[in-house]
Design a protein around this motif. Sequence first.
Motif, short mmCIF file in Angstrom:
data_model
loop_
_atom_site.label_atom_id
_atom_site.label_comp_id
_atom_site.label_asym_id
_atom_site.label_seq_id
_atom_site.Cartn_x
_atom_site.Cartn_y
_atom_site.Cartn_z
N GLY A 73 0.80 -1.22 0.00
CA GLY A 73 0.00 0.00 0.00
C GLY A 73 0.83 1.27 0.00
O GLY A 73 0.44 2.28 -0.58
N THR A 74 2.00 1.21 0.64
CA THR A 74 2.87 2.39 0.71
C THR A 74 3.58 2.64 -0.62
O THR A 74 3.54 3.74 -1.16
N VAL A 75 4.23 1.61 -1.15
CA VAL A 75 5.01 1.77 -2.37
C VAL A 75 4.10 2.05 -3.57
O VAL A 75 4.45 2.81 -4.46
N GLY A 76 2.91 1.46 -3.56
CA GLY A 76 1.93 1.76 -4.60
C GLY A 76 1.16 3.04 -4.32
O GLY A 76 0.32 3.44 -5.12
N THR A 77 1.47 3.70 -3.20
CA THR A 77 0.75 4.89 -2.69
C THR A 77 -0.77 4.68 -2.78
O THR A 77 -1.50 5.50 -3.30
N GLY A 78 -1.19 3.51 -2.26
CA GLY A 78 -2.61 3.16 -2.31
C GLY A 78 -3.33 3.38 -1.00
O GLY A 78 -4.30 4.11 -0.92
N GLY A 79 -2.86 2.74 0.08
CA GLY A 79 -3.42 3.03 1.39
C GLY A 79 -4.39 2.02 1.98
O GLY A 79 -4.89 2.24 3.08
N PHE A 80 -4.66 0.91 1.30
CA PHE A 80 -5.51 -0.11 1.92
C PHE A 80 -4.74 -0.76 3.07
O PHE A 80 -3.60 -1.19 2.90
N SER A 81 -5.38 -0.85 4.22
CA SER A 81 -4.80 -1.55 5.37
C SER A 81 -5.68 -2.74 5.69
O SER A 81 -6.83 -2.81 5.26
N ASN A 82 -5.15 -3.69 6.44
CA ASN A 82 -5.97 -4.82 6.90
C ASN A 82 -6.51 -4.58 8.31
O ASN A 82 -7.04 -5.48 8.94
#
Length: 482
Positions: A213-222
């Motif tokens: 999520g960080t490297v893809g600058t996406g932000g989904f967390s579990n």
Amino acid sequence: MNLKIVLRSLGILLICEAIALLPPTLVAFLYQDGDLPAFLITISIVLAVGATLSFIKPTSKNIYARDGFAIVAMGWLLMSFFGAFPFYISGAFPSFIDSFFESSSGLTTTGSSILTAIEGLPHGVLFWRSFTHWIGGMGILVLTIAILPSLGTGSMQIMKAESPGPIVGRIVPKLGKTAKILYSIYLGITLVEVLLLCLAGMNVFDAFIHALGTVGTGGFSNMNASVGYYNSALIDWIITIFMIVCGVNFSLYYLIFKGNIKTFFKNNELRVYLCILLGAILLITVDLLARHTYGSFGEALRFSSFQAASVMTTTGYATADFNEWSMFSKMILLILMFIGGCAGSTAGGLKVSRAIICFKSIKHSLKQIIHPNGYYSVRMDGKKIDDKTVLSVLNYFFIYMIIFTIGIIIISLDGFDFTTTLTSVITTLNNIGPGLGLVGPTGNFSAFSDVSKLVFSILMIIGRLEIYPILLLLTPDLWKKN
């Protein structure tokens, strides 16, 4: 349009998506949460469609500009459509529209969600949800070019149509090698972050989820509370640093690899990006301290740095509910939402380079009024930006505002408050994730109507592809034969 090469390219792209579904399938097999059949069914369907299209034999392998735009636009729509299958078939999401929203949000690295409870989802679904960030961050089409350079002699047209930013070029003469270099850097940064997060106390699964999520600058967390769940200053700073790193043009990291460090730090866009981000962090830190939101300078700096980096790089992770911050801090974050990261990064937004070109163009226009016989050119990094590129940037801003306005008008039909309506469009069009109001860090998009969710999905894809590819699909000239 060379329809046969477009269809064949889409088939190859779907085969790549089927391959991308293998890691979450393995996770589903290992954890046995009941989502394994959903992935096996999806892979079978995607492979069948992809293989059928890939067998089409084009008379010419040349990919022209409009072919590239068509492949990119239709490719991302198909990727999002089929990417929704595991979510829907597994029963993790209540409807296919919700599944399509989540898939679009993942692949476009937006990170907006309709989920109200995340922690009970199967591990395979959670992994696929975050893995879509990673494959969408650098671009599945760039990956396709990296591993299958035989797409055609015009593969650069695909890269130009998909890559974020006003200027796209090769790192090395061969396009396939350029894509491989970018993905090698991308993979290396990801693995380093996974290792550091594990050393900071995360388990391996959580480390992969948050690194993707960080490297893809996406932000989904579990985790329902996102990164705030861990309540760890070390984890916060690791993710903050990597968010900032991934908001930088990845081509610049190749300069470091080649030992050209001076050129790296002289890059105009990089310096402006860091100055804006550091300025925002400083202002928010001072504001949080003045209002006694946090008890110490260290705490205020930690939370302001994380949220400013998360918003500007359009990652969307949260360690604090910035809905509760002062209006001053929220306005700074709102400005960062529009600016976004650097061109050639995985970040969304309008891009720092466009802002620089726009402001320099305004400055030169004012000079032209005072000195009508003078000639002034926009320059970046000592190089002249041609008038065509400057005009393209100005046109982009204009089209962006039209789409932004139309989006607000449609979403306003749901009847939510002004802040929610405004920032929900901003955060989806700029691929950010959380906004303000009901769609803030502790909220989600579940309350919106199905029509609004579809609009949001299209806005996310439009934002990720920088507007033009999707708009060109509606242009009759695109569909004419070459």
